[in-house]
Design an enzyme around this catalytic site. Sequence first.
Site, PDB file in Angstrom:
ATOM      1  N   HIS A 123       0.856  -1.190   0.000  1.00 26.80           N
ATOM      2  CA  HIS A 123       0.000   0.000   0.000  1.00 26.80           C
ATOM      3  C   HIS A 123       0.887   1.234   0.000  1.00 26.80           C
ATOM      4  O   HIS A 123       1.939   1.242   0.650  1.00 26.80           O
ATOM      5  CB  HIS A 123      -0.911   0.024   1.243  1.00 26.80           C
ATOM      6  CG  HIS A 123      -2.072   0.940   1.083  1.00 26.80           C
ATOM      7  ND1 HIS A 123      -1.969   2.296   1.321  1.00 26.80           N
ATOM      8  CD2 HIS A 123      -3.323   0.709   0.672  1.00 26.80           C
ATOM      9  CE1 HIS A 123      -3.150   2.852   1.067  1.00 26.80           C
ATOM     10  NE2 HIS A 123      -3.994   1.914   0.678  1.00 26.80           N
ATOM     11  N   ASP A 166      -7.882  -5.305  -0.196  1.00 25.95           N
ATOM     12  CA  ASP A 166      -8.339  -6.162  -1.304  1.00 25.95           C
ATOM     13  C   ASP A 166      -7.980  -7.619  -1.127  1.00 25.95           C
ATOM     14  O   ASP A 166      -8.373  -8.460  -1.935  1.00 25.95           O
ATOM     15  CB  ASP A 166      -7.729  -5.648  -2.619  1.00 25.95           C
ATOM     16  CG  ASP A 166      -8.271  -4.274  -2.964  1.00 25.95           C
ATOM     17  OD1 ASP A 166      -7.466  -3.374  -3.251  1.00 25.95           O
ATOM     18  OD2 ASP A 166      -9.495  -4.112  -2.891  1.00 25.95           O
TER      19      ASP A 166
HETATM   20  C1  SDX Z   1      -6.160   0.107  -3.007  1.00 24.09           C
HETATM   21  O1  SDX Z   1      -4.455   4.689  -2.145  1.00 24.09           O
HETATM   22  C2  SDX Z   1      -5.365   3.994  -1.553  1.00 24.09           C
HETATM   23  O2  SDX Z   1      -5.730   4.309  -0.417  1.00 24.09           O
HETATM   24  C3  SDX Z   1      -5.913   2.819  -2.321  1.00 24.09           C
HETATM   25  C4  SDX Z   1      -6.896   1.975  -1.548  1.00 24.09           C
HETATM   26  C5  SDX Z   1      -8.185   2.733  -1.282  1.00 24.09           C
HETATM   27  O3  SDX Z   1      -8.903   2.333  -0.369  1.00 24.09           O
HETATM   28  O4  SDX Z   1      -8.505   3.645  -2.100  1.00 24.09           O
HETATM   29  O5  SDX Z   1      -6.328   1.560  -0.316  1.00 24.09           O
HETATM   30  C6  SDX Z   1      -7.298   0.726  -2.329  1.00 24.09           C
HETATM   31  O6  SDX Z   1      -5.903   0.442  -4.127  1.00 24.09           O
HETATM   32  C7  SDX Z   1      -5.294  -0.881  -2.238  1.00 24.09           C
HETATM   33  C8  SDX Z   1      -4.053  -1.339  -3.069  1.00 24.09           C
HETATM   34  C9  SDX Z   1      -4.534  -2.407  -4.036  1.00 24.09           C
HETATM   35  N1  SDX Z   1      -3.465  -2.737  -4.991  1.00 24.09           N
HETATM   36  C10 SDX Z   1      -2.845  -3.926  -4.919  1.00 24.09           C
HETATM   37  O7  SDX Z   1      -3.026  -4.765  -4.026  1.00 24.09           O
HETATM   38  C11 SDX Z   1      -1.930  -4.190  -6.105  1.00 24.09           C
HETATM   39  C12 SDX Z   1      -0.618  -4.790  -5.564  1.00 24.09           C
HETATM   40  N2  SDX Z   1       0.012  -3.774  -4.801  1.00 24.09           N
HETATM   41  C13 SDX Z   1       1.062  -2.989  -5.477  1.00 24.09           C
HETATM   42  O8  SDX Z   1       0.778  -2.737  -6.835  1.00 24.09           O
HETATM   43  C14 SDX Z   1       1.507  -1.792  -4.676  1.00 24.09           C
HETATM   44  O9  SDX Z   1       1.685  -2.201  -3.399  1.00 24.09           O
HETATM   45  C15 SDX Z   1       0.641  -0.551  -4.658  1.00 24.09           C
HETATM   46  C16 SDX Z   1       0.265  -0.092  -6.028  1.00 24.09           C
HETATM   47  C17 SDX Z   1      -0.572  -0.783  -3.849  1.00 24.09           C
HETATM   48  C18 SDX Z   1       1.507   0.519  -4.003  1.00 24.09           C
HETATM   49  O10 SDX Z   1       2.497   0.745  -4.899  1.00 24.09           O
HETATM   50  P1  SDX Z   1       3.758   1.587  -4.491  1.00 24.09           P
HETATM   51  O11 SDX Z   1       3.347   2.851  -3.800  1.00 24.09           O
HETATM   52  O12 SDX Z   1       4.660   1.708  -5.682  1.00 24.09           O
HETATM   53  O13 SDX Z   1       4.386   0.682  -3.419  1.00 24.09           O
HETATM   54  P2  SDX Z   1       5.722   1.055  -2.786  1.00 24.09           P
HETATM   55  O14 SDX Z   1       6.504   1.998  -3.648  1.00 24.09           O
HETATM   56  O15 SDX Z   1       5.484   1.512  -1.376  1.00 24.09           O
HETATM   57  O16 SDX Z   1       6.484  -0.351  -2.829  1.00 24.09           O
HETATM   58  C19 SDX Z   1       7.680  -0.436  -2.140  1.00 24.09           C
HETATM   59  C20 SDX Z   1       8.414  -1.561  -2.801  1.00 24.09           C
HETATM   60  C21 SDX Z   1       8.646  -1.380  -4.301  1.00 24.09           C
HETATM   61  O17 SDX Z   1       9.863  -2.010  -4.547  1.00 24.09           O
HETATM   62  P3  SDX Z   1      11.198  -1.062  -4.796  1.00 24.09           P
HETATM   63  O18 SDX Z   1      10.837  -0.182  -5.971  1.00 24.09           O
HETATM   64  O19 SDX Z   1      11.349  -0.283  -3.494  1.00 24.09           O
HETATM   65  O20 SDX Z   1      12.297  -2.057  -5.084  1.00 24.09           O
HETATM   66  O21 SDX Z   1       7.663  -2.780  -2.665  1.00 24.09           O
HETATM   67  C22 SDX Z   1       7.411  -3.324  -3.949  1.00 24.09           C
HETATM   68  C23 SDX Z   1       7.573  -2.209  -4.958  1.00 24.09           C
HETATM   69  O22 SDX Z   1       8.027  -2.756  -6.182  1.00 24.09           O
HETATM   70  N3  SDX Z   1       6.038  -3.801  -3.926  1.00 24.09           N
HETATM   71  C24 SDX Z   1       5.682  -5.065  -4.165  1.00 24.09           C
HETATM   72  C25 SDX Z   1       4.279  -5.079  -3.987  1.00 24.09           C
HETATM   73  N4  SDX Z   1       3.863  -3.857  -3.659  1.00 24.09           N
HETATM   74  C26 SDX Z   1       4.941  -3.057  -3.636  1.00 24.09           C
HETATM   75  N5  SDX Z   1       6.384  -6.168  -4.502  1.00 24.09           N
HETATM   76  C27 SDX Z   1       5.665  -7.298  -4.667  1.00 24.09           C
HETATM   77  N6  SDX Z   1       4.321  -7.399  -4.509  1.00 24.09           N
HETATM   78  C28 SDX Z   1       3.595  -6.316  -4.165  1.00 24.09           C
HETATM   79  N7  SDX Z   1       2.290  -6.397  -4.011  1.00 24.09           N
END
Ligand code: SDX
Length: 393
Positions: A270, A328
């Site tokens: 998140h 989710d």
């Molecule tokens: C919702 O904003 C909101 O409040 C949204 C929401 C709402 O109620 O409106 O909460 C609803 O959208 C929840 C999120 C649902 N999405 C997912 O579950 C999709 C999977 N999650 C990822 O795509 C990701 O975690 C996000 C999109 C949710 C957040 O993306 P970010 O901000 O880019 O995450 P981050 O930068 O904090 O990640 C840190 C690291 C990164 O690696 P590095 O670039 O530092 O090497 O963690 C990695 C990311 O690549 N990472 C993951 C991951 N999520 C982040 N690696 C593997 N699996 C994952 N799910």
Amino acid sequence: QTGHFTFDPGYTSTGSTESAITYIDGGKGTLLYRGYPIEQLADKSSFLEVAYLLLKGELPSKEEFDVFSDTVTRHTMLHQQMVKFFEGFRRDAHPMAIVCGAVGAMSAFYHDSTDITDPEQRTIASHRLIAKIPTIVAWAYKYSIGQPFVYPRNDLDYASNFLRMCFAVPAEDYEVSPTIAKAMDRIFTLHADHEQNASTSTVRLAGSSHANPFACIAAGVASLWGPAHGGANEACLQMLREIGTVDRIPEFVARAKDKSDPFRLMGFGHRVYKNFDPRATVMQQTAKEVLAELGVANNPTLQVAQELERIALEDEYFIEKKLYPNVDFYSGIILDAIGFPTEMFTAIFALARTVGWTSQWAEMIEDPKQKIGRPRQLYTGATSRDYVEISKR
Ligand code: SDX
């Protein structure tokens, strides 16, 4: 030749939004709606009472709630002409395509509540959106499975009405189980609002141009559809099904950690929560209650989800990246158990978030300091250069 250069565009874009509606502390896993903790609202309140709270800022008295509930209940029907609008879609249209189109089309059917300068029309538009979105989502589902539309009833509560419109057929009615209705209502509450997420920011930006409220909420539906945002619940259940059995979990966890692999664990991570998502905690408990009620407590998908969560939470990559299950991760398991296809999950998220979008839109439009949105840009393109005739290129 390109280079970073900035200039003062002559206006200040704060880049951040002021709002009094929802507060999140991502480090502590805190989520407050108008100051009330989400855990207490999910346990003690109802979605319609939460809708009142988000819209008006305070919990209603009994009288205030009865008037609000009656107003919403009596506006759940759609203009009958909208039936033809639904029938214009292909049967295999994704429900989110239908919901996005139908919400936007509301401005063509309810143009007597599109003048955003009129407080009365703004209130009517808000009530119409909250009242009609369950009917739109239920009809999108019915249309996609080729069943006749079921009309709302005024003797049912908000969640029960939605469930019946989805699962009743003319040949036999649908008896709503109180446990399932309570779980549905709680899922709505958990998804109602979430500060300035991508879809809410979309609604605010669209609304800042004074576009009509139905068009703004339709823009929010479009943004929520993405798999990185609201589409994650659909993607998460599909991922859990692809994993299939607990012995295959390590393979998928390894892929999620492999930077060369675009695969991410859906339902994990998140932008704000770098600790647990308080909604996921409530959702996990609700999943157990619903599956027990339905006699499928040992649902293989739930077992994979629980084992995946256990493994991920002990994995140093997820610990280092502060990745936890989000809202989710478990919601899809509950919706699947209730009988919804995965294509409906994000549409149900949009149903609930319509309350948050509408509240945030109203807060923005009522702000006397409100100006049209214009996010700042850092220009990284070519510096000024002269045109070259094609014969000389
Ligand atoms: C919702 O904003 C909101 O409040 C949204 C929401 C709402 O109620 O409106 O909460 C609803 O959208 C929840 C999120 C649902 N999405 C997912 O579950 C999709 C999977 N999650 C990822 O795509 C990701 O975690 C996000 C999109 C949710 C957040 O993306 P970010 O901000 O880019 O995450 P981050 O930068 O904090 O990640 C840190 C690291 C990164 O690696 P590095 O670039 O530092 O090497 O963690 C990695 C990311 O690549 N990472 C993951 C991951 N999520 C982040 N690696 C593997 N699996 C994952 N799910």
